[in-house]
Write a protein that holds these residues in place. Structure first.
Motif, PDB file in Angstrom:
ATOM      1  N   UNK A 151     110.584  86.207   2.807  1.00 49.93           N
ATOM      2  CA  UNK A 151     110.296  84.785   2.971  1.00 49.93           C
ATOM      3  C   UNK A 151     111.132  83.983   1.977  1.00 49.93           C
ATOM      4  N   UNK A 152     112.208  83.424   2.476  1.00 53.78           N
ATOM      5  CA  UNK A 152     113.115  82.657   1.620  1.00 53.78           C
ATOM      6  C   UNK A 152     112.989  81.157   1.871  1.00 53.78           C
ATOM      7  N   UNK A 153     112.062  80.747   2.714  1.00 54.51           N
ATOM      8  CA  UNK A 153     112.001  79.362   3.183  1.00 54.51           C
ATOM      9  C   UNK A 153     111.940  78.326   2.063  1.00 54.51           C
ATOM     10  N   UNK A 154     111.251  78.621   0.964  1.00 51.44           N
ATOM     11  CA  UNK A 154     111.098  77.651  -0.124  1.00 51.44           C
ATOM     12  C   UNK A 154     111.970  77.968  -1.336  1.00 51.44           C
ATOM     13  N   UNK A 155     112.831  78.970  -1.222  1.00 51.98           N
ATOM     14  CA  UNK A 155     113.718  79.356  -2.320  1.00 51.98           C
ATOM     15  C   UNK A 155     114.961  78.471  -2.279  1.00 51.98           C
ATOM     16  N   UNK A 156     115.374  77.953  -3.412  1.00 51.59           N
ATOM     17  CA  UNK A 156     116.558  77.103  -3.406  1.00 51.59           C
ATOM     18  C   UNK A 156     117.800  77.923  -3.066  1.00 51.59           C
ATOM     19  N   UNK A 157     118.774  77.246  -2.518  1.00 53.38           N
ATOM     20  CA  UNK A 157     120.023  77.925  -2.181  1.00 53.38           C
ATOM     21  C   UNK A 157     120.685  78.485  -3.433  1.00 53.38           C
ATOM     22  N   UNK A 158     120.575  77.772  -4.536  1.00 53.10           N
ATOM     23  CA  UNK A 158     121.126  78.265  -5.798  1.00 53.10           C
ATOM     24  C   UNK A 158     120.494  79.577  -6.211  1.00 53.10           C
ATOM     25  N   UNK A 159     119.177  79.684  -6.068  1.00 59.33           N
ATOM     26  CA  UNK A 159     118.487  80.933  -6.412  1.00 59.33           C
ATOM     27  C   UNK A 159     118.866  82.063  -5.456  1.00 59.33           C
ATOM     28  N   UNK A 160     119.277  81.709  -4.256  1.00 64.59           N
ATOM     29  CA  UNK A 160     119.721  82.713  -3.288  1.00 64.59           C
ATOM     30  C   UNK A 160     121.174  83.108  -3.517  1.00 64.59           C
ATOM     31  N   UNK A 161     121.855  82.386  -4.408  1.00 60.26           N
ATOM     32  CA  UNK A 161     123.255  82.688  -4.695  1.00 60.26           C
ATOM     33  C   UNK A 161     124.232  81.996  -3.767  1.00 60.26           C
ATOM     34  N   UNK A 162     123.775  80.961  -3.063  1.00 59.95           N
ATOM     35  CA  UNK A 162     124.636  80.222  -2.135  1.00 59.95           C
ATOM     36  C   UNK A 162     125.037  78.900  -2.768  1.00 59.95           C
ATOM     37  N   UNK A 163     126.346  78.723  -2.950  1.00 60.37           N
ATOM     38  CA  UNK A 163     126.845  77.485  -3.523  1.00 60.37           C
ATOM     39  C   UNK A 163     127.209  76.507  -2.413  1.00 60.37           C
ATOM     40  N   UNK A 164     127.710  75.347  -2.802  1.00 57.82           N
ATOM     41  CA  UNK A 164     128.013  74.305  -1.823  1.00 57.82           C
ATOM     42  C   UNK A 164     129.098  74.737  -0.835  1.00 57.82           C
ATOM     43  N   UNK A 165     130.046  75.531  -1.284  1.00 56.49           N
ATOM     44  CA  UNK A 165     131.100  75.999  -0.382  1.00 56.49           C
ATOM     45  C   UNK A 165     130.525  76.903   0.717  1.00 56.49           C
ATOM     46  N   UNK A 166     129.631  77.803   0.346  1.00 53.93           N
ATOM     47  CA  UNK A 166     128.996  78.683   1.331  1.00 53.93           C
ATOM     48  C   UNK A 166     128.161  77.874   2.320  1.00 53.93           C
ATOM     49  N   UNK A 167     127.482  76.845   1.825  1.00 56.73           N
ATOM     50  CA  UNK A 167     126.673  76.010   2.711  1.00 56.73           C
ATOM     51  C   UNK A 167     127.547  75.160   3.626  1.00 56.73           C
ATOM     52  N   UNK A 168     128.701  74.723   3.126  1.00 51.85           N
ATOM     53  CA  UNK A 168     129.626  73.964   3.974  1.00 51.85           C
ATOM     54  C   UNK A 168     130.143  74.841   5.111  1.00 51.85           C
ATOM     55  N   UNK A 169     130.450  76.098   4.813  1.00 53.79           N
ATOM     56  CA  UNK A 169     130.907  77.020   5.855  1.00 53.79           C
ATOM     57  C   UNK A 169     129.785  77.269   6.870  1.00 53.79           C
ATOM     58  N   UNK A 170     128.565  77.441   6.383  1.00 58.01           N
ATOM     59  CA  UNK A 170     127.411  77.640   7.264  1.00 58.01           C
ATOM     60  C   UNK A 170     127.224  76.427   8.167  1.00 58.01           C
ATOM     61  N   UNK A 171     127.267  75.244   7.571  1.00 54.01           N
ATOM     62  CA  UNK A 171     127.092  74.001   8.316  1.00 54.01           C
ATOM     63  C   UNK A 171     128.179  73.849   9.376  1.00 54.01           C
ATOM     64  N   UNK A 172     129.409  74.158   9.017  1.00 56.55           N
ATOM     65  CA  UNK A 172     130.528  74.053   9.954  1.00 56.55           C
ATOM     66  C   UNK A 172     130.322  74.973  11.157  1.00 56.55           C
ATOM     67  N   UNK A 173     129.876  76.180  10.919  1.00 61.72           N
ATOM     68  CA  UNK A 173     129.619  77.122  12.016  1.00 61.72           C
ATOM     69  C   UNK A 173     128.519  76.610  12.938  1.00 61.72           C
TER      70      UNK A 173
END
Length: 85
Positions: free
Chosen positions: A28-50
């Motif tokens: 259950x990662x729903x309330x875990x911040x992206x930073x705590x998951x090890x995902x930075x803004x670049x990884x999220x930008x790639x995810x968003x683009x996909x």
């Protein structure tokens, strides 16, 4: 209307980061911040683009920046999907 789920997000995040099934995205990662998951803004930008390409929805950077957790990200995507119909 398509509903975007947490499972969908996890799949996109894994594809964008090239991670396998045994990553930090299990459980259950729903309330875990992206930073705590090890995902930075670049990884999220790639995810968003996909997501934009596959679902044909516009996800403005300033809107997506408000999502700090996977649950919030899913909510924002669903809001954008509902307005793009």
């Amino acid at each position: 209307m398509t509903t975007f789920t947490l499972a969908d997000l996890v799949r996109y995040m894994r594809e964008a980061a090239g991670e396998d099934e045994t990553s930090v995205l299990d459980g259950d990662i729903s309330a875990t911040t992206f930073g705590d998951l090890g995902y930075d803004s670049l990884a999220l930008m790639e995810t968003t683009s996909r997501i934009e390409r596959e679902l044909g929805v516009s996800l403005p950077e300033e809107t997506m920046a408000t999502a700090e957790t996977p649950d919030q990200f899913v909510q924002v995507v669903n809001e954008q999907l509902s307005t793009s119909v």
